[in-house]
Write an enzyme that holds these catalytic residues in place. Sequence first.
Site, PDB file in Angstrom:
ATOM      1  N   ASP A 281       1.251  10.811  -8.985  1.00 33.22           N
ATOM      2  CA  ASP A 281       0.069  10.034  -9.361  1.00 33.22           C
ATOM      3  C   ASP A 281       0.071   9.901 -10.879  1.00 33.22           C
ATOM      4  OD1 ASP A 281      -2.310   8.628  -9.236  1.00 33.22           O
ATOM      5  OD2 ASP A 281      -3.253  10.040  -7.851  1.00 33.22           O
TER       6      ASP A 281
ATOM      7  N   TYR B  31      -8.126  -7.127  -2.915  1.00 29.49           N
ATOM      8  CA  TYR B  31      -7.603  -5.981  -2.165  1.00 29.49           C
ATOM      9  C   TYR B  31      -7.052  -6.439  -0.823  1.00 29.49           C
ATOM     10  CZ  TYR B  31      -7.690  -1.440   0.273  1.00 29.49           C
ATOM     11  OH  TYR B  31      -7.365  -0.317   0.984  1.00 29.49           O
TER      12      TYR B  31
END
Length: 367
Positions: free
Chosen positions: A80, A187
Amino acid sequence: MPTTGLLGLLCRGCLSRAQSRPSRSFSSLPRKMTRWNSQESCNADAPQENPRVLITGEDDFQSVLISRNQYGPESVILSDIKKPPAHVYTSGPFVYADVLDYKHLRELIINNRITWLVHYSALLSAVGEANVALARKINITGLHNVLDLALENCLRLFVPSTIGAFGPSSPRDPAPDLCVQRPRTIYGVSKVHGELMGEYLHHKYGLDFRCLRYPGVISVNTPPGGGTTDYAVQIFHDALSTGHHECYLRPDTRLPMMHISDCHRATVEFMQTPECQLSLRTYNIAAMSFTPEELAQEIRKHLPHLKVTYNPDSVRQTIADSWPVRFDDSNARRDWGWAPAFGLEELVEDMLRCVRDKRTREGFPVS
């Protein structure tokens, strides 16, 4: 050399690999691409090596720990751009990785002998609408990077999709696997793009691409992060702290939902399924469907004092109104035996217990 000249190349990971040759990939970058041989044994007794898994952008660190328990602590690498909780470092490898940095991702895959790539990095629905340029960059450019890398290195690639991949012209009750989608958020558009690109690369080059359309996922370990279904997480924290939750959706807004344990189990089972059992590359998975008021009523069976007020947010309500109210997941149930373990009653009991324990451990009061 054009990519069409690579159709005869094979890749180790199914049978054998021939030497790949330089090409221009679909994202127009000078990378190498190989041809998978899609034949795979369906013999359940055939020995299987544990995969070496790289996960990008996973927020629910508990699910990573479960995978590490299953495959070994060194076999699952979490990555991440933000620092994880301390216990993640002690449970197994964590590395910094930006999905926009192709070269670094490539180094991670090669140096760690990765065989499965699980790509969670994305900006969610409401956050994406507030920053379309960034969402396009992360959700589409980042996706192209992992697609290229999966092709180049013959990886099994999982990219989750979402309820947000559907739009107002889609069938809503239920939404089948194959139908008109036409989402109206960046999205959703990026997720449809991912579904179609993965399916295209599977059919053209044999990429082992796999995708599940997640409903709203409810987890104690993942704080609300800009999704339209986040109220179904926040309400448990509010119920055990202030006793009051203000919901940004109408009380009758019905959406499909799922407990994180079911979501994680579905993903692992799907990734373990032999290719020859899959009739699709993208499947719906379902568990339950409820409204904010139905969730509140179930919580009141345990916490009668809970007060819920409704102040619909125009952006999130419009998004929710364009989404299906139920998923048809009959193909997943037929092809690879999907079945959820949590219904609404079990979800509420588990979430209240877990949120109460979490707040107690962190020193917060519990009402």
